[in-house]
Design an enzyme around this catalytic site. Structure first.
Site, PDB file in Angstrom:
ATOM      1  CG  HIS A 260      50.224  38.218  33.120  1.00  0.00           C
ATOM      2  ND1 HIS A 260      49.247  37.442  33.691  1.00  0.00           N
ATOM      3  CD2 HIS A 260      51.093  37.357  32.492  1.00  0.00           C
ATOM      4  CE1 HIS A 260      49.497  36.159  33.409  1.00  0.00           C
ATOM      5  NE2 HIS A 260      50.599  36.087  32.688  1.00  0.00           N
TER       6      HIS A 260
ATOM      7  CG  ASN B  11      46.311  43.467  37.760  1.00  0.00           C
ATOM      8  OD1 ASN B  11      46.477  43.536  36.543  1.00  0.00           O
ATOM      9  ND2 ASN B  11      46.184  42.313  38.388  1.00  0.00           N
TER      10      ASN B  11
HETATM   11  P1  CMP Z   1      46.589  38.577  35.757  1.00  0.00           P
HETATM   12  O1  CMP Z   1      47.707  38.202  36.677  1.00  0.00           O
HETATM   13  O2  CMP Z   1      46.952  39.169  34.451  1.00  0.00           O
HETATM   14  O3  CMP Z   1      45.691  37.271  35.492  1.00  0.00           O
HETATM   15  C1  CMP Z   1      44.300  37.337  35.227  1.00  0.00           C
HETATM   16  C2  CMP Z   1      43.741  38.697  35.464  1.00  0.00           C
HETATM   17  O4  CMP Z   1      42.346  38.757  35.654  1.00  0.00           O
HETATM   18  C3  CMP Z   1      44.299  39.268  36.738  1.00  0.00           C
HETATM   19  O5  CMP Z   1      45.663  39.607  36.543  1.00  0.00           O
HETATM   20  C4  CMP Z   1      43.357  40.448  36.984  1.00  0.00           C
HETATM   21  O6  CMP Z   1      43.790  41.638  36.368  1.00  0.00           O
HETATM   22  C5  CMP Z   1      42.065  40.010  36.296  1.00  0.00           C
HETATM   23  N1  CMP Z   1      40.934  39.878  37.215  1.00  0.00           N
HETATM   24  C6  CMP Z   1      39.815  40.596  37.170  1.00  0.00           C
HETATM   25  N2  CMP Z   1      38.971  40.247  38.146  1.00  0.00           N
HETATM   26  C7  CMP Z   1      39.578  39.267  38.852  1.00  0.00           C
HETATM   27  C8  CMP Z   1      39.204  38.492  39.981  1.00  0.00           C
HETATM   28  N3  CMP Z   1      38.037  38.641  40.593  1.00  0.00           N
HETATM   29  N4  CMP Z   1      40.088  37.574  40.435  1.00  0.00           N
HETATM   30  C9  CMP Z   1      41.292  37.390  39.803  1.00  0.00           C
HETATM   31  N5  CMP Z   1      41.690  38.097  38.714  1.00  0.00           N
HETATM   32  C10 CMP Z   1      40.850  39.031  38.247  1.00  0.00           C
END
Ligand code: CMP
Length: 139
Positions: A116, A113
């Site tokens: 962060h 995604n």
């Molecule tokens: P980030 O904001 O970096 O914080 C934790 C990361 O976990 C989040 O972005 C996503 O990229 C990843 N992630 C993967 N699966 C999930 C999920 N089901 N719910 C939330 N975060 C997820």
């Protein structure tokens, strides 16, 4: 109140050569990038950084992904930076991200995604310290 937040431009974005475009969106939204470096986050660092998620089923994949290729870590400064950066990023799952957000434009999936951002001022302080020493931050 002027705040600082930690941003990471994740490996899916560095691999697609869109870090400049993401930085352009960040600056156009009024953030100042007051520290920035391109690093290869080790698996150990990723596990420590995301330790709040260690019980989650996606934890191992998340840590492996973050350490799979270069990332850009940066400190952003602006009024209300923590919340405003989360708004600019868009929702974690790009499928539900709003138009005009970084994740709507660049994210591939909930894992890949693209960015962060710290989720609270307290965590911003902790996360900034995780990657930067005081002398690396030039406000
Ligand atoms: P980030 O904001 O970096 O914080 C934790 C990361 O976990 C989040 O972005 C996503 O990229 C990843 N992630 C993967 N699966 C999930 C999920 N089901 N719910 C939330 N975060 C997820």
């Amino acid at each position: 109140m002027v705040q600082r937040t930690l941003s990471i431009i994740k490996p899916d974005a560095t691999c697609r050569n869109v870090t400049g475009e993401i930085n352009h969106m960040i600056e156009a939204a009024g953030f100042r990038i007051i520290a920035q470096k391109r690093i290869l986050i080790t698996l150990e660092q990723a596990k420590k950084f995301y330790e709040v998620h260690q019980e989650k089923p996606f934890y191992n994949d998340l840590c492996e992904f973050l350490s799979s290729a270069p990332a850009i870590v940066q400190v952003l400064e602006k009024e209300n930076a923590v919340l405003d950066y989360r708004t600019l990023m868009g929702s974690t799952n790009p499928a539900s991200a709003d138009e005009g957000t970084i994740r709507k434009k660049f994210a591939i999936s909930i894992d890949k995604n693209s960015v962060h951002g710290s989720d609270s001022p307290e965590n911003a302080t902790i996360e900034i310290k995780f990657f930067f020493s005081e002398t690396e931050i030039v406000g």
